[in-house]
Each structure stands twice: as C-alpha cells, then as structure tokens.
Scaffold this active site. Structure first.
Site, PDB file in Angstrom:
ATOM      1  N   HIS A  44       0.805  -1.219   0.000  1.00 55.18           N
ATOM      2  CA  HIS A  44       0.000   0.000   0.000  1.00 55.18           C
ATOM      3  C   HIS A  44       0.843   1.276   0.000  1.00 55.18           C
ATOM      4  O   HIS A  44       0.290   2.364  -0.168  1.00 55.18           O
ATOM      5  CB  HIS A  44      -0.932   0.015   1.213  1.00 55.18           C
ATOM      6  CG  HIS A  44      -1.966  -1.064   1.198  1.00 55.18           C
ATOM      7  ND1 HIS A  44      -2.951  -1.146   0.238  1.00 55.18           N
ATOM      8  CD2 HIS A  44      -2.165  -2.117   2.025  1.00 55.18           C
ATOM      9  CE1 HIS A  44      -3.721  -2.200   0.470  1.00 55.18           C
ATOM     10  NE2 HIS A  44      -3.260  -2.809   1.544  1.00 55.18           N
ATOM     11  N   ARG A  66       7.109  -5.712   2.794  1.00 58.90           N
ATOM     12  CA  ARG A  66       5.857  -6.366   2.431  1.00 58.90           C
ATOM     13  C   ARG A  66       5.693  -6.218   0.926  1.00 58.90           C
ATOM     14  O   ARG A  66       5.614  -5.108   0.408  1.00 58.90           O
ATOM     15  CB  ARG A  66       4.655  -5.755   3.148  1.00 58.90           C
ATOM     16  CG  ARG A  66       3.350  -6.446   2.714  1.00 58.90           C
ATOM     17  CD  ARG A  66       2.211  -6.206   3.653  1.00 58.90           C
ATOM     18  NE  ARG A  66       1.705  -4.841   3.616  1.00 58.90           N
ATOM     19  CZ  ARG A  66       0.548  -4.463   4.184  1.00 58.90           C
ATOM     20  NH1 ARG A  66      -0.200  -5.366   4.817  1.00 58.90           N
ATOM     21  NH2 ARG A  66       0.160  -3.206   4.145  1.00 58.90           N
ATOM     22  N   ASP A  80      17.044 -10.222  -3.849  1.00 57.29           N
ATOM     23  CA  ASP A  80      18.245  -9.828  -4.582  1.00 57.29           C
ATOM     24  C   ASP A  80      18.746  -8.442  -4.175  1.00 57.29           C
ATOM     25  O   ASP A  80      19.909  -8.111  -4.416  1.00 57.29           O
ATOM     26  CB  ASP A  80      17.996  -9.869  -6.091  1.00 57.29           C
ATOM     27  CG  ASP A  80      18.043 -11.282  -6.660  1.00 57.29           C
ATOM     28  OD1 ASP A  80      18.442 -12.215  -5.928  1.00 57.29           O
ATOM     29  OD2 ASP A  80      17.670 -11.463  -7.841  1.00 57.29           O
ATOM     30  N   GLU A 149      -5.216 -12.911   6.836  1.00 61.66           N
ATOM     31  CA  GLU A 149      -6.071 -11.741   6.701  1.00 61.66           C
ATOM     32  C   GLU A 149      -7.494 -12.081   6.282  1.00 61.66           C
ATOM     33  O   GLU A 149      -8.218 -11.200   5.810  1.00 61.66           O
ATOM     34  CB  GLU A 149      -5.466 -10.778   5.672  1.00 61.66           C
ATOM     35  CG  GLU A 149      -4.043 -10.366   5.972  1.00 61.66           C
ATOM     36  CD  GLU A 149      -3.533  -9.319   5.021  1.00 61.66           C
ATOM     37  OE1 GLU A 149      -3.804  -8.123   5.254  1.00 61.66           O
ATOM     38  OE2 GLU A 149      -2.854  -9.690   4.037  1.00 61.66           O
ATOM     39  N   ASP A 175      -8.114  -6.226   7.100  1.00 62.01           N
ATOM     40  CA  ASP A 175      -8.679  -7.135   6.103  1.00 62.01           C
ATOM     41  C   ASP A 175      -9.385  -8.314   6.775  1.00 62.01           C
ATOM     42  O   ASP A 175     -10.402  -8.794   6.266  1.00 62.01           O
ATOM     43  CB  ASP A 175      -7.592  -7.633   5.156  1.00 62.01           C
ATOM     44  CG  ASP A 175      -7.216  -6.585   4.124  1.00 62.01           C
ATOM     45  OD1 ASP A 175      -8.097  -6.178   3.343  1.00 62.01           O
ATOM     46  OD2 ASP A 175      -6.054  -6.171   4.090  1.00 62.01           O
TER      47      ASP A 175
END
Length: 252
Positions: A44, A66, A80, A149, A175
């Site tokens: 988000h 996240r 990476d 969630e 959520d």
C-alpha cells in the site's frame, strides 16, 4: 548484533514501524528513532522496486519488506536487493504458503523444494559478488512471514503454520475484520477474539507470531497473546496526526 529473525525466534518482542511514505528522509528518521525494525510497505505504500532499493541502502539488510502480492518473482527481486525478511499479504492456504517458502530459498539438500533463481553474482545481496558465501548462507538468513487476513486463512492457520519454510504468521487486522463482516470495526469483540485465538495458535506452533496495532494498550495485549513481531506505528499515521494536531492548535 543478532539478526531480526534470530531475535524473533528466541522469543524477544520486537516492535516496529510501518513505512509508507516512500521517501529517503522518512526512512532515515525511522531508522534512527529507536524501533526494533522497519517495514517497507510495498503493498500500500509508495514503493516500486527502485524505491525499495533506495530504502534498502538506508535501512540495511534487517529491514522488512511487504511485497504487493504473493508472487515468486516479486520475492526474488526483494531478496536480490539484500533484504532478508519478506512479509507476504493475503496467504489463505498452506499451498500458497508452500509456494512462497520455495520462492524464498535456493534449491539445496536441506531444502530441495527451493525455486529461487540464482543470479547472486549480479545483485546487491552478494555485494555484487563480493560475498562469495552468499548462496551457501542465504537460505538460513531469509525469513518468511505470511499474513493471515481472512476467514479462510484462519480456518487453515494450523496447516499454514506447519509448512516448512514459513517462519511466522502476521495477523492483518483490517482485512480480517472486513472478511468477517466487520468493515471499519476492528474493535468488534468477535474480531478481537479471533485475533487473540490466532496469535495463541501461531505461538503454540513454534512460529513467529505478528500483529499490528497503533494503540499501545492493544499492542501490549497482543504481546500477552504471544505476538513477538508487533507493528506499533506508521510514518503516515504519525505525520498526518501530528500535522493535524498542529494545525488545530492554531485554529481560533
């Protein structure tokens, strides 16, 4: 200093801040504020992979990320960059959890299911091939936290926690509340009871239990339920609240 993964696995409560502003300045401020960990919110927040790379240089390898979605290619790009702890949203089934655990790890004798692509010599994770032991050590360094969630995820929680390579499960309260039919009502007793039960089950499984609340009393309660990875603030919430309070203080 011990890694975030080892501190969490040892049972130490680690309190962190959610970063969503996407700026170098906010990351620098958060990194020196005294939190145990910082999370780059690629779901988000205002981050693409280039912005995450900039944040990684500021926050160091112990920062969490996240990712926007449970996709193996996203995990590969984040790892990476040299970051170790990946939080994956909306993991509802043990099959999804297994796929993410495989994406986090190179194929090895200890983890033959690994599917992470090998390009270490070309990327920041190995110091652009300066750390020649990176591939041998990477599987032990990485930490996969899946987010629980939904009602479906709650039903599958024990099976998700049993998946090899899943290091922890983090409750996404907003959520989850919406999935339970309580949109905009995180305080509903049914929601809080479900979170408490989930945290106890995660902790009992031996995996890292995580939760989020910007209310100190509730965050402390989640710790009592077994949470050790606890998000207690966000740069967006803190800045917006402080600016609004400041503006109000000058309002006649």
């Amino acid at each position: 200093m011990a890694s975030l993964k080892s501190r969490l696995q040892s049972g130490l409560v680690q309190r962190g801040v959610w970063l969503g502003l996407g700026t170098a300045a906010s990351a620098e401020i958060a990194a020196t504020a005294g939190f145990d960990w910082c999370l780059i919110d690629g779901e988000h927040g205002a981050y693409d992979i280039a912005a995450m790379a900039e944040q990684a240089r500021i926050l160091g390898p112990e920062a969490c990320v996240r990712v926007p979605k449970a996709e193996d290619w996203l995990i590969k790009q984040v790892l990476d960059l040299g970051l170790h702890t990946v939080v994956v949203p909306m993991v509802d089934t043990p099959e999804q959890a297994h796929e993410m655990a495989c994406a986090m790890r190179y194929r090895s004798k200890a983890f033959p299911q690994g599917t992470r692509g090998i390009g270490a010599a070309l990327v920041r994770a190995s110091g652009y091939n300066h750390d020649t032991d990176y591939i041998a050590q990477a599987n032990d360094r990485v930490c996969l936290i899946v987010q629980v969630e939904s009602v479906t995820a709650l039903k599958n929680l024990d099976a998700i926690c049993a998946v090899e390579g899943v290091d922890g499960a983090f409750i996404g309260p907003a959520d989850l509340a919406a999935s339970m039919g309580y949109l905009h009502d995180l305080d509903a007793p049914e929601v809080q009871a479900a979170i408490d039960d989930a945290l106890r089950r995660i902790a009992a499984s031996g995996k890292i239990a995580g939760a989020l609340s910007f209310k100190p009393e509730r965050a402390a309660h989640y710790e009592e339920m077994g949470a050790t990875m606890v998000a207690v603030a966000s740069d967006v919430a803190l800045l917006s609240a402080a600016l609004r309070d400041c503006a109000k203080s000058f309002t006649p």
